[in-house]
Write an enzyme that holds these catalytic residues in place. Structure first.
Site, PDB file in Angstrom:
ATOM      1  CG  HIS A   1      33.876  49.910  42.095  1.00  0.00           C
ATOM      2  ND1 HIS A   1      33.758  49.779  40.721  1.00  0.00           N
ATOM      3  CD2 HIS A   1      34.592  48.837  42.514  1.00  0.00           C
ATOM      4  CE1 HIS A   1      34.367  48.677  40.332  1.00  0.00           C
ATOM      5  NE2 HIS A   1      34.896  48.082  41.398  1.00  0.00           N
TER       6      HIS A   1
ATOM      7  CG  ASP B   1      38.130  46.676  44.184  1.00  0.00           C
ATOM      8  OD1 ASP B   1      37.125  46.802  43.458  1.00  0.00           O
ATOM      9  OD2 ASP B   1      39.246  46.335  43.749  1.00  0.00           O
TER      10      ASP B   1
ATOM     11  CG  HIS C   1      38.544  49.894  39.545  1.00  0.00           C
ATOM     12  ND1 HIS C   1      38.743  49.899  40.908  1.00  0.00           N
ATOM     13  CD2 HIS C   1      37.948  48.696  39.274  1.00  0.00           C
ATOM     14  CE1 HIS C   1      38.298  48.779  41.436  1.00  0.00           C
ATOM     15  NE2 HIS C   1      37.802  48.027  40.466  1.00  0.00           N
TER      16      HIS C   1
ATOM     17  NE  ARG D   1      38.560  41.917  42.501  1.00  0.00           N
ATOM     18  CZ  ARG D   1      37.671  42.828  42.881  1.00  0.00           C
ATOM     19  NH1 ARG D   1      37.478  43.901  42.141  1.00  0.00           N
ATOM     20  NH2 ARG D   1      36.965  42.667  43.957  1.00  0.00           N
TER      21      ARG D   1
END
Length: 279
Positions: free
Chosen positions: A94, A96, A249, A264
């Site tokens: 995907h 983000d 990623h 994150r």
């Protein structure tokens, strides 16, 4: 500060940079240039605190609260928590939050707790994938638009028994969809990249369903060919920064039931040119 490339397609490691210090703007510019050039940066930062993490993100741009991941709470809402014990594994390819009209331009992820083996993260350069297409395919894709939908993730969870029909219905009712160009132009470099991914992209607008499915299946497979990828084996304390505009990623889910905990922060990106919010 030293920069060492990791693969021909993408990835570089930075050493000699203390992310807990107040380094100057010239150094920050060098880091940003390295990020745009290499798409993924690896910096070992075992002393990085959530406060440092947010401060670094703010020096790059406006940091945002994630649409659905949990966070560290009051004062630290901008630090998302990716905890394998809570089912947050992100184990499909995907880019983000592409269901947003302004997906993040950058993501900064810090490794806190890791399994003894497994749990790597893989990256694929969607600009390298675009460059490798034939001229005829590039011409075909130019001007096409794909629909990206947040409810796609709940649909996938439902398919594998990890969500209820009520969860799926609620996700659809939220109607968080955006139509983006299949080929995106990087706002800084002008480079073109493929902007579709199997986690959020539903279909290509204006095409018959079977044609849309066939084209997306080809693009999904093509985008993650081995020579467009970098696989990162985490160390506790690693900080990875990546250019969310030019790659995909995924985490490799090969460590169950061992723990994997990452923090994150995401940096808000610009609105994608020629996109349209559908909700």
């Amino acid at each position: 500060m030293q920069i060492r490339r990791l693969t021909p397609a993408l990835g570089a490691e930075i050493t000699g940079l203390d992310l807990t210090s107040d380094f100057d703007d010239e150094t920050l510019d060098d880091v940003h240039s390295a990020l745009v050039e290499n798409q993924v940066l690896v910096i070992h930062a075992p002393d990085l605190t959530p406060e440092h993490h947010m401060a670094l993100g703010r020096r790059i741009g406006e940091i945002e609260i994630h649409a659905f991941f949990p966070n560290l709470g009051p004062g630290l809402e901008h630090v998302s928590v990716l905890d394998s014990d809570e089912g947050n594994t992100a184990s499909m390819w995907h880019t983000d939050e592409t269901f947003l009209p302004h997906p993040p331009m950058g993501t900064l992820t810090h490794a806190k707790t890791l399994p003894e083996v497994g749990g790597d993260t893989m990256f694929a350069s969607t600009s390298a994938a675009y460059n490798a297409l034939s001229p005829n395919m590039k011409l075909y894709l130019e001007g096409l638009t794909a629909i990206h939908d947040l409810s796609r993730t709940t649909e996938l969870r439902y398919r594998f028994g990890n969500a209820t029909p009520e969860h799926y219905a609620t996700a659809i009712a939220q109607d968080r969809r955006t139509a983006h160009p299949v080929v995106r132009v990087h706002p800084e470099t002008g480079a073109k990249s493929l902007f579709v991914n199997p986690t959020y992209t539903r279909h290509i607008g204006g095409l018959p369903p079977d044609e849309s499915d066939a084209i997306l299946a080809f693009l999904f497979q093509h985008s993650v060919k081995e020579h467009f990828t970098y696989r990162h084996h985490w160390r506790e304390g690693d900080l990875l920064m990546w250019d969310n505009i030019a790659l995909q990623h995924k985490a490799t889910f090969d460590y169950d039931p061992l723990p994997r905990l990452l923090y994150r922060t995401t940096v808000r990106g610009p609105a994608v040119a020629d996109s349209k919010v559908l909700s």
